[in-house]
Design an enzyme around this catalytic site. Structure first.
Site, short mmCIF file in Angstrom:
data_model
loop_
_atom_site.label_atom_id
_atom_site.label_comp_id
_atom_site.label_asym_id
_atom_site.label_seq_id
_atom_site.Cartn_x
_atom_site.Cartn_y
_atom_site.Cartn_z
N THR A 193 0.84 -1.19 0.00
CA THR A 193 0.00 0.00 0.00
C THR A 193 0.88 1.25 0.00
OG1 THR A 193 -1.82 -1.03 1.15
CG2 THR A 193 -1.52 1.31 1.57
N ARG A 221 -15.14 -5.91 0.26
CA ARG A 221 -14.50 -5.54 1.53
C ARG A 221 -13.82 -4.17 1.36
NH1 ARG A 221 -8.84 -4.31 2.92
NH2 ARG A 221 -8.56 -4.79 5.12
N GLY A 223 -11.21 -1.50 3.30
CA GLY A 223 -10.24 -1.42 4.39
C GLY A 223 -10.22 -0.04 5.03
N THR A 243 -0.68 2.10 7.00
CA THR A 243 -0.62 0.87 6.22
C THR A 243 -0.56 -0.32 7.18
OG1 THR A 243 0.70 -0.50 4.72
CG2 THR A 243 1.91 1.14 6.02
N GLY A 244 -1.31 -1.36 6.86
CA GLY A 244 -1.33 -2.53 7.73
C GLY A 244 -2.66 -3.24 7.61
N GLY A 246 -6.07 -3.62 7.79
CA GLY A 246 -7.05 -2.54 7.87
C GLY A 246 -8.12 -2.67 8.93
N1 ASP Z 1 -4.44 -1.09 5.10
C1 ASP Z 1 -4.73 -1.74 3.85
C2 ASP Z 1 -6.06 -2.44 3.93
O1 ASP Z 1 -6.36 -3.04 4.95
C3 ASP Z 1 -3.71 -2.75 3.46
C4 ASP Z 1 -2.29 -2.32 3.59
O2 ASP Z 1 -1.96 -1.29 4.13
O3 ASP Z 1 -1.45 -3.06 3.13
O4 ASP Z 1 -6.79 -2.42 2.98
#
Ligand code: ASP
Length: 326
Positions: A193, A221, A223, A243-244, A246
């Site tokens: 991301t 879905r 995020g 980022t992470g 979600g």
């Molecule tokens: N935060 C993003 C999500 O959950 C994914 C990511 O940051 O890699 O959609």
């Protein structure tokens, strides 16, 4: 004092598994995107324009999970989310589940500038982009073999995953091999991301985030990325891009919590970010990180995962590009 920070995703990024060539490629892409935003700020550009331009550059790069190179849904589609927010006006625009617009961050900006809404989703969001002449692309444009392989792995595991990790060397062969754009076959490629935060010469802040979401996610879905206050936030105090995983960031209202900790508790940017990333998200299982800038141009890039693709530069300073936990 102007400043810019960006990320290209956080997750399991092990030093040992990234080949020197792949690492060079990532660093070059992060550095190029940093240069785009920093030059804009140096020429007197607005933070809002700088974060959009930076994120666009990362969306166009197939290494990252946003725009070209986005991850696949369970059904094998791309559904992309993006958001942009201007701090001093608190105006925000976001899109969720877009499938066609080449640069979802531009569509998010359109929502902010050309509608009275904050968040548009699915075909209606692609339609807005089409109406305003933004480039649309067929699924082939977003396809990368590496992401497709990650979907096959996730299908076998039967779970949704954060795919900033390297494809495993033992990745199973794809179920079907579509004849589409094939990227670098290096199994160690890692992607993520993307996001940017900036403070411009006028003291204004802005944040932007764009993602394909998580591999093997269920159809429809959404995020944290396009949810204002969860994955993206900017006000007159701070600008944040997360980022992470979600779902954890949504439940923690992670980005806005940082602004709250600064406003209500008087914490510094760095301290507020540490509380959210390490004291709140990590114990709950919320793997990931964020980038943040405050009104004084302080920048911090904390994460609780093995690594996070990241870069930053403050006025007059040197560009900082990093991937792993130091
Ligand atoms: N935060 C993003 C999500 O959950 C994914 C990511 O940051 O890699 O959609």
């Amino acid at each position: 004092m102007f400043a810019l920070a960006l990320h290209g995703g956080a997750g399991t990024i092990a030093r040992a598994s990234l080949s020197p060539d792949a690492e060079r490629e990532y660093r070059a892409a992060l550095d190029a995107a940093l240069h785009v935003g920093y030059s804009l700020l140096a020429q007197g550009g607005a933070a809002f324009d700088a974060v959009e331009a930076t994120v666009r550059s990362l969306e166009d790069c197939p290494l990252f999970n946003a725009g070209r190179g986005a991850v696949f849904t369970h059904e094998g589609h791309h559904e992309m989310d993006a958001a942009i927010m201007q701090g001093h006006t608190r105006l925000a625009g976001a899109v969720a589940g877009v499938r066609q617009v080449q640069n979802p961050i531009r569509a998010a900006r359109l929502v902010l500038e050309h509608t009275e809404h904050v968040l548009l989703a699915y075909p209606g969001a692609d339609e807005l982009a089409r109406e305003h002449g933004l480039p649309l692309q067929p699924p082939e444009y977003f396809f990368t073999q590496h992401r497709f392989n990650q979907l096959q792995e996730a299908l076998q595991e039967g779970r949704m995953r954060l795919d900033h990790s390297q494809a495993r060397a033992a990745a199973p062969a794809p179920l079907e091999e579509p004849e589409k754009f094939v990227d670098n076959a290096d199994p160690n490629w890692k992607k993520g991301t993307v996001g940017a935060v900036a403070r411009d010469q006028y003291g204004h802040l802005a944040a932007a985030t764009s993602t394909g979401g998580m591999t093997n996610k269920r159809y429809a879905r959404i995020g944290d990325t396009p949810l204002i206050g969860a994955g993206t936030w900017a006000d007159e105090r701070c600008a944040i891009s997360c980022t992470g995983h979600g779902e954890y960031f949504i439940r923690a209202v992670a980005a806005y919590d940082i602004a709250c900790l600064m406003e209500y508790k008087g914490l510094s940017l760095e301290e507020a970010c540490r509380v959210v990333v390490h004291d709140k998200l990590a114990p709950a299982g919320g793997e990931g990180g964020l980038i943040a800038v405050d009104a004084a141009g302080n920048v911090t890039l904390p994460f609780n995962s093995d690594g996070m693709y990241r870069a930053s530069r403050v006025e007059g300073g040197a560009a900082q590009v990093a991937i792993y936990k130091e």
